[in-house]
Scaffold this active site. Sequence first.
Site, PDB file in Angstrom:
ATOM      1  N   ASN A 128      29.361  44.801  23.118  1.00 43.11           N
ATOM      2  CA  ASN A 128      30.044  44.981  24.081  1.00 43.11           C
ATOM      3  C   ASN A 128      31.318  45.124  23.447  1.00 43.11           C
ATOM      4  O   ASN A 128      32.455  45.523  23.799  1.00 43.11           O
ATOM      5  CB  ASN A 128      30.689  43.384  24.296  1.00 43.11           C
ATOM      6  CG  ASN A 128      30.640  42.200  23.125  1.00 43.11           C
ATOM      7  OD1 ASN A 128      29.384  41.979  22.825  1.00 43.11           O
ATOM      8  ND2 ASN A 128      30.961  41.041  23.446  1.00 43.11           N
ATOM      9  N   HIS A 180      31.225  41.974  37.259  1.00 48.24           N
ATOM     10  CA  HIS A 180      32.663  42.580  36.820  1.00 48.24           C
ATOM     11  C   HIS A 180      32.333  43.151  35.839  1.00 48.24           C
ATOM     12  O   HIS A 180      33.500  44.114  35.512  1.00 48.24           O
ATOM     13  CB  HIS A 180      33.243  41.636  36.425  1.00 48.24           C
ATOM     14  CG  HIS A 180      33.253  40.397  34.833  1.00 48.24           C
ATOM     15  ND1 HIS A 180      33.927  40.555  33.902  1.00 48.24           N
ATOM     16  CD2 HIS A 180      32.549  39.185  34.414  1.00 48.24           C
ATOM     17  CE1 HIS A 180      33.322  39.773  33.061  1.00 48.24           C
ATOM     18  NE2 HIS A 180      32.358  38.995  33.424  1.00 48.24           N
ATOM     19  N   THR A 216      26.409  24.865  46.195  1.00 46.71           N
ATOM     20  CA  THR A 216      26.920  26.105  47.197  1.00 46.71           C
ATOM     21  C   THR A 216      26.816  27.406  46.368  1.00 46.71           C
ATOM     22  O   THR A 216      27.947  27.814  45.478  1.00 46.71           O
ATOM     23  CB  THR A 216      27.650  25.557  47.845  1.00 46.71           C
ATOM     24  OG1 THR A 216      27.227  24.406  48.145  1.00 46.71           O
ATOM     25  CG2 THR A 216      27.695  26.677  48.717  1.00 46.71           C
ATOM     26  N   CYS A 304      38.702  35.921  21.526  1.00 50.13           N
ATOM     27  CA  CYS A 304      38.509  34.321  22.527  1.00 50.13           C
ATOM     28  C   CYS A 304      39.747  34.364  23.386  1.00 50.13           C
ATOM     29  O   CYS A 304      40.479  34.825  23.794  1.00 50.13           O
ATOM     30  CB  CYS A 304      38.169  33.670  21.479  1.00 50.13           C
ATOM     31  SG  CYS A 304      40.047  32.730  21.126  1.00 50.13           S
TER      32      CYS A 304
HETATM   33  N1  PLP Z   1      27.259  38.967  27.251  1.00 47.05           N
HETATM   34  C1  PLP Z   1      28.111  39.731  27.311  1.00 47.05           C
HETATM   35  C2  PLP Z   1      27.220  41.355  26.243  1.00 47.05           C
HETATM   36  C3  PLP Z   1      29.123  40.579  27.591  1.00 47.05           C
HETATM   37  O1  PLP Z   1      29.730  41.035  26.961  1.00 47.05           O
HETATM   38  C4  PLP Z   1      30.182  39.222  27.967  1.00 47.05           C
HETATM   39  C5  PLP Z   1      31.363  38.673  29.136  1.00 47.05           C
HETATM   40  O2  PLP Z   1      32.333  39.641  28.427  1.00 47.05           O
HETATM   41  C6  PLP Z   1      29.038  38.427  28.099  1.00 47.05           C
HETATM   42  C7  PLP Z   1      28.174  38.184  28.245  1.00 47.05           C
HETATM   43  C8  PLP Z   1      29.378  37.043  29.529  1.00 47.05           C
HETATM   44  O3  PLP Z   1      29.762  37.331  30.876  1.00 47.05           O
HETATM   45  P1  PLP Z   1      30.278  36.255  32.113  1.00 47.05           P
HETATM   46  O4  PLP Z   1      31.676  36.924  31.427  1.00 47.05           O
HETATM   47  O5  PLP Z   1      29.874  36.970  33.295  1.00 47.05           O
HETATM   48  O6  PLP Z   1      30.217  34.899  31.466  1.00 47.05           O
END
Ligand code: PLP
Length: 361
Positions: A128, A180, A216, A304
Amino acid sequence: MMPWLTGRFGNPSGSHAVARAARTVIEDARDQVAGLLGGQPREIVFTGGGTEAINLAIGGTALANQPGTIITSAVEHDAVREAAAARVAFGEVHAVASVDHNGVLDLPQLTELLNKHVRIVAVMAVNNEVGSIQPIAEVIALARTHTNGALVLVDAVQGAVWLDVATHCASADLLVISGHKFGGPQGVGALLVKEGTRIGPILHGGGQERERRSGTQNVAGIVGLAAALQAAHDDRAALVSRVTPLRDRLVDGLLNAIPEASETSERHTKVAGNAHICVAGVESESLLVLLDDGGICASAGSACASGAIHTSPVLQAMGVGADRAEGALRMTLGATTTSDDVDRALSVVPVAVDRLRRSPV
Ligand code: PLP
């Protein structure tokens, strides 16, 4: 999504007509998501996002298997890192596999960590922060050869836009996506649990999602997630060929205009939408404030929940020195990014850097 947000509020577990209609659209979405991820509909568990799916994958499999070692790569998202670390209190071992200077998994070092005590290996498809693409097929092959049936969990949250997950992550035991990250709604995700994988629930209640995730279902969210995943799949080739030259122009332009800026990792190791540079002599936090004033939505290492920026464990794991990591700047491009956006970034970012270097805040 609109009918399910504006009046059709049937509970998919109910028995009347509106409830049945909600159930039908969830099952249609499940078929679609399964097809796009290369699995079977009964293998899909809808969740409240990527973090929940990851916690279900790591914690739920712990409930149904002997304790052992959890291996995660050094560049995993906090959701994986923390879910693995939390298992230590329950007698499991958390081992970390290192990455190279591009943030790509070091396969020989991973091999050294693999043994019969390993319960699960968790590796992301795409990082990410720096966008590195991980060699998932190789990880799965190594885990199959060097362990006694360890599960492989792939966090494909960042991969689903840029890669064909069904191919890149084929035969993962557990696979996570989040709406998202590919144009769908926030707060909805999915976990694919390969048939035969033993897993228990971490949420107890009404037994929805084949007893794997009580509560749900988020009908509109699930419908939106499936539609967005389909659109991401259909548009992928066009997106990659449109965004790659934009990203290249952005990074090359920034490196040309900003003295002592360097690209953080080699471009061929990362997805098209990721632009990541390190700018010497500025602090990311101050730079982001100036960029925000200039209408540029950028990011540093990682933020964070409080929004505070901390030194990125990802950059540390890649061996990026503290002096470079301090000036990390991440800009991500995607379906909505235009050439004008790149022009704007190229005019705003160098000026902001120059200003900070003249009078650091
Ligand atoms: N894993 C990665 C690589 C992410 O970039 C993110 C969110 O940015 C997540 C997991 C967590 O996903 P969520 O925000 O849908 O909980």
